[in-house]
Each structure stands twice: as C-alpha cells, then as structure tokens.
Write an enzyme that holds these catalytic residues in place. Sequence first.
Site, mmCIF file in Angstrom:
data_model
loop_
_atom_site.group_PDB
_atom_site.id
_atom_site.type_symbol
_atom_site.label_atom_id
_atom_site.label_comp_id
_atom_site.label_asym_id
_atom_site.label_seq_id
_atom_site.Cartn_x
_atom_site.Cartn_y
_atom_site.Cartn_z
ATOM 1 N N ASP A 13 0.869 -1.314 -0.036
ATOM 2 C CA ASP A 13 -0.079 0.004 0.094
ATOM 3 C C ASP A 13 1.137 1.559 -0.018
ATOM 4 O O ASP A 13 0.640 2.323 0.120
ATOM 5 C CB ASP A 13 -0.815 0.423 1.377
ATOM 6 C CG ASP A 13 -1.806 -1.576 1.495
ATOM 7 O OD1 ASP A 13 -2.304 -1.288 0.288
ATOM 8 O OD2 ASP A 13 -2.013 -1.952 2.594
ATOM 9 N N LYS A 16 2.020 2.130 -4.883
ATOM 10 C CA LYS A 16 3.197 1.826 -6.233
ATOM 11 C C LYS A 16 2.115 2.102 -7.407
ATOM 12 O O LYS A 16 3.002 2.224 -8.751
ATOM 13 C CB LYS A 16 2.797 -0.211 -6.343
ATOM 14 C CG LYS A 16 4.430 -0.495 -5.141
ATOM 15 C CD LYS A 16 4.760 -1.780 -5.012
ATOM 16 C CE LYS A 16 3.106 -2.173 -4.244
ATOM 17 N NZ LYS A 16 2.502 -2.116 -3.418
ATOM 18 N N GLY A 40 -4.428 -4.752 -4.205
ATOM 19 C CA GLY A 40 -5.011 -3.315 -4.766
ATOM 20 C C GLY A 40 -4.482 -2.097 -4.969
ATOM 21 O O GLY A 40 -3.737 -1.536 -4.218
ATOM 22 N N HIS A 41 -4.638 -2.070 -6.456
ATOM 23 C CA HIS A 41 -3.846 -0.573 -7.431
ATOM 24 C C HIS A 41 -4.943 0.161 -7.248
ATOM 25 O O HIS A 41 -5.440 -0.435 -8.211
ATOM 26 C CB HIS A 41 -2.821 -1.229 -7.973
ATOM 27 C CG HIS A 41 -1.621 -2.260 -7.827
ATOM 28 N ND1 HIS A 41 -0.912 -2.765 -9.066
ATOM 29 C CD2 HIS A 41 -1.455 -2.933 -6.727
ATOM 30 C CE1 HIS A 41 -0.284 -3.186 -8.086
ATOM 31 N NE2 HIS A 41 -0.099 -3.295 -6.453
ATOM 32 N N GLN A 222 2.041 -5.860 -3.018
ATOM 33 C CA GLN A 222 2.155 -5.874 -1.795
ATOM 34 C C GLN A 222 3.843 -5.125 -1.274
ATOM 35 O O GLN A 222 4.281 -4.547 -2.324
ATOM 36 C CB GLN A 222 2.770 -7.894 -0.926
ATOM 37 C CG GLN A 222 1.403 -8.066 -0.820
ATOM 38 C CD GLN A 222 0.970 -8.758 -2.169
ATOM 39 O OE1 GLN A 222 2.122 -9.460 -3.113
ATOM 40 N NE2 GLN A 222 -0.246 -8.559 -2.524
HETATM 41 P P1 IMP Z 1 -2.541 -12.786 2.219
HETATM 42 O O1 IMP Z 1 -1.620 -12.718 0.841
HETATM 43 O O2 IMP Z 1 -4.165 -12.382 2.001
HETATM 44 O O3 IMP Z 1 -1.724 -14.264 2.937
HETATM 45 O O4 IMP Z 1 -2.239 -11.416 3.151
HETATM 46 C C1 IMP Z 1 -0.515 -11.579 4.035
HETATM 47 C C2 IMP Z 1 -0.521 -10.664 4.613
HETATM 48 O O5 IMP Z 1 -0.032 -9.759 3.938
HETATM 49 C C3 IMP Z 1 -1.691 -9.391 5.292
HETATM 50 O O6 IMP Z 1 -0.846 -9.291 6.856
HETATM 51 C C4 IMP Z 1 -2.261 -9.052 4.680
HETATM 52 O O7 IMP Z 1 -2.590 -7.779 5.151
HETATM 53 C C5 IMP Z 1 -1.060 -8.352 4.071
HETATM 54 N N1 IMP Z 1 -1.539 -8.041 2.011
HETATM 55 C C6 IMP Z 1 -1.304 -8.788 1.333
HETATM 56 N N2 IMP Z 1 -1.892 -8.254 0.039
HETATM 57 C C7 IMP Z 1 -1.871 -7.245 0.504
HETATM 58 C C8 IMP Z 1 -1.775 -5.987 -0.283
HETATM 59 O O8 IMP Z 1 -1.898 -5.902 -0.895
HETATM 60 N N3 IMP Z 1 -1.326 -4.885 0.744
HETATM 61 C C9 IMP Z 1 -1.281 -4.457 2.552
HETATM 62 N N4 IMP Z 1 -0.812 -5.686 2.329
HETATM 63 C C10 IMP Z 1 -1.184 -6.706 1.520
#
Ligand code: IMP
Length: 427
Positions: A13, A16, A40-41, A222
Amino acid sequence: MSAVVIVGAQFGDEGKGKVTNFLAAKADMVVRHQGGANAGHTVVVEDRTFKLHLIPSGILYPNKISVIANGVVVDPEDLVTEMDYLLSQGITLDGLRISTQAHLVMPYHKRLDALQEGRRGDARIGTTLRGIGPAYMDKAGRTGIRVGQLKSPAEFRELVHQQAADKNRIFVEAGEEPEDPDAMADRYLSLGERLLPYLVNTPALINDALDHEENVLFEGAQGSLLDIDHGTYPYVTSSHPVAGGACIGAGVGPTRIDQVYGVLKAYTSRVGDGPFPTELAGSLAHEIRERGQEYGTTTGRPRRVGWLDGVALRQAARVNGMTGVAITRLDVLDGLPTLQIATRYRYPDGSVSADLPEDVSTLALAEPEYAITPGWDAPTTGARRLEDLPAAARHYLDRIGEITGVPVVMVSVGAERARTIVTGSLF
Ligand code: IMP
C-alpha cells in the site's frame, strides 16, 4: 532498452499503483509477477479512478502489453470480474496476456485460507482471505493446477477431482461441507473460456520484448516487509515482493534488470497483523489515517499507521538493490508540527541496532530511537519541482535519501498524475 522493477519498500500500500501508472506511460509492456487478487492498486487516470487487483495498470493505456506472468496466482472469478469491469469502463483488453504457467487459486484455497486463519486464533496473520497462501502451498507442494491446464478440460477435471478428494478430507474433518468437484470444474472451465484467448508463453514474450529493446516495467505487489523470506515472517504474504521476485515470477535473468525503484510512503502503514515498531495510536494515528484515507483497497480494513521506519527502509533498500526511491503521500504530512523517523532499534537488554532483526519475536521487542525533524505548514500538493517544497519537506526527503543510501527519483504529492515531482531520469 530499459527494464525497471517497481517494488514496495514497506508493508504494501505504498502507492505503487500511482508510480507504476506514471512510468507505464513510457513502457511498452507492464508485467505483474507475484501475488494475486490480494493486491489492490488504485490508479487515477485524468479524472477517473480505477481499482485493479490482478491486471497490470498498463491496461489503462492503449497499445501496451499487460502481462500476468507465471509467478502470479490467478483466481479466474476475480480476473473475469476485473476484465468485465474494465470493459464496462471502455478499456480494451487487447493488450492482455496471461501466463499458461501461472497457478490457479481454486475455491478450496479461499476456504482453506479462512479455516487456517480461524485456527490460528490470536496468532492470525490477518490475510486478505483470497486463498493466496494455500495456492502457493499447492504450487510449492507440486499439487497446484496451472492456468494452461484449462485448455484440456478432461485433464483439468481429473486434477480437480484429485485435489477435491484431498481438500474435502480437511473440510469434512472441520465439520464443513465438502466441495463438489464437478461443479467446481464446470465453473472454472466456463470462466476459462474467457481466459483462453489471452494465454501465452509469457517468459518468451517478455524476453523477446527485452531483446527488441522495449521498455518493460515490472509492477510489484505488496511490499518488501511482506516478502516470505525477507519480511516479518510469519506475518507475511506467500510470494516474493522483493525485486528478485520479478526475475523468478516473470522468467527473466537478474542481469536484464536496469533499475529497481522502491516506493515508500512518507509515513508507514500496515494492514493485517504482525509487529510494527513505529506504529502510532490515538488522535495522531486517527488524523493520519483519515487524511491518507488509509483503508484497504481489497478488504476495506482500516490500516495501522505509524512514523517512517528508517531501519526497515535500509533493509528494504539492500535486499532489493534499489537504485532509486519514489516517495508518495508527502502531502498527508502537511501541517504536522514535527515528524519522526526511526533510525535504530533499542532492546530491553540495552542493546541497540540499526539492522532489522531476523526474527519476529525480537522485532516485537524493538523500541525505535527516533530522529525528530521539523514539519511544514504550507500545503505541498501544488509543488511540481523540489524547489517548490517547503525547506522542512526537502530536508525530510534528504533524510530518506541518506537513510536508504539511494537517490530520491520521484515524489508524489497527490493521487493525480500531475501531482508528481520527478527528480531523476526514470526510464
Ligand atoms: P495474504 O497475502 O492474503 O496471505 O495476506 C498476508 C499478509 O499480507 C496480511 O498481513 C495482509 O494484510 C498482507 N497483504 C496482502 N496483500 C496486501 C496488499 O496488497 N497490501 C497490503 N497488505 C497486503
């Protein structure tokens, strides 16, 4: 020729989407190489805001190739929804390409994600529940199903049956309904019809583009601190958001990458659980969250917010081999009297370190030592050159450059494309 990797330098977040969209204007090809619909972009093009999860933001420009590469885990439900959303907005999908080697996120992956999170109780990771971890588990366990297998319906159905038999044992044991493998196969094969026209050998496509001296932008999802090796394990995602992940997830060699730009927010945010040494609480956290509209693009969850963490940024600069940093959301800090940047961590035994610890239990004990820098009163949103910024804001940017040891190449002072200060040559 230029191959540029955009990575998140924090917990995701970082903005990017804005930086990628800015650079996409000069790119011939934009590649997503890891993660899935957990991302989520948010991309603002002129006065329109687009929220993308799987499709690279290059799709918003005509005549660019947008690649979902082999390292991504693809949920066809989400992807087809996103394709329909873009079509309804008048965006053509002609430039979309999807790797046959990307793994599928299956319905049972999402259910397993929820089941595992429930079982973790207070030790939950706070995942996005998009099935990302279980899909990568199957990939590493060599029981995953790849997008290309949708081309062979009988073989695909057989694989779904095998996997459903395995996963259903877990659901039944947990007192849950088993999956119906035929219904699942029917649904995916029907969604697959929509994807088949876009399936290609993406490593060959991307390498050909590089061989032809095209500009290729690798769009990370991420952030570095969520990397499965270099992040705050186990509070991480299951892929490699660091720059090296672009090589594996797209099938290009490290020697082909020219630039690695780390995107960082002028403060820090984290969504999901896990240690966050510079986290703020109370009214200041509330103020920053509201000003920055810090709510998850994918889940809508309020994000935790905190001061900039120089210890984490220094590590991010190293593990990514960053050649430049892009700083976003500087304007959110306008009007704060003072700002703090963590420079070292102090531990209960009195020891002090400027390095991120290797394990999360040590990180949970870290007390940041802060450098305090003056804030600025004047709004920064109108600035288009560094000289337009208040001296204190420039000083803040300089500190970030010193801490990371990497030049600041871009500063964003608002969501719109125009609200950008470019301080270096970017492609
Ligand atoms: P997962 O990727 O859904 O398995 O989540 C694992 C961790 O990564 C959690 O803390 C999520 O909140 C975080 N996370 C996954 N995708 C994003 C993203 O695009 N932005 C911010 N945090 C993310």
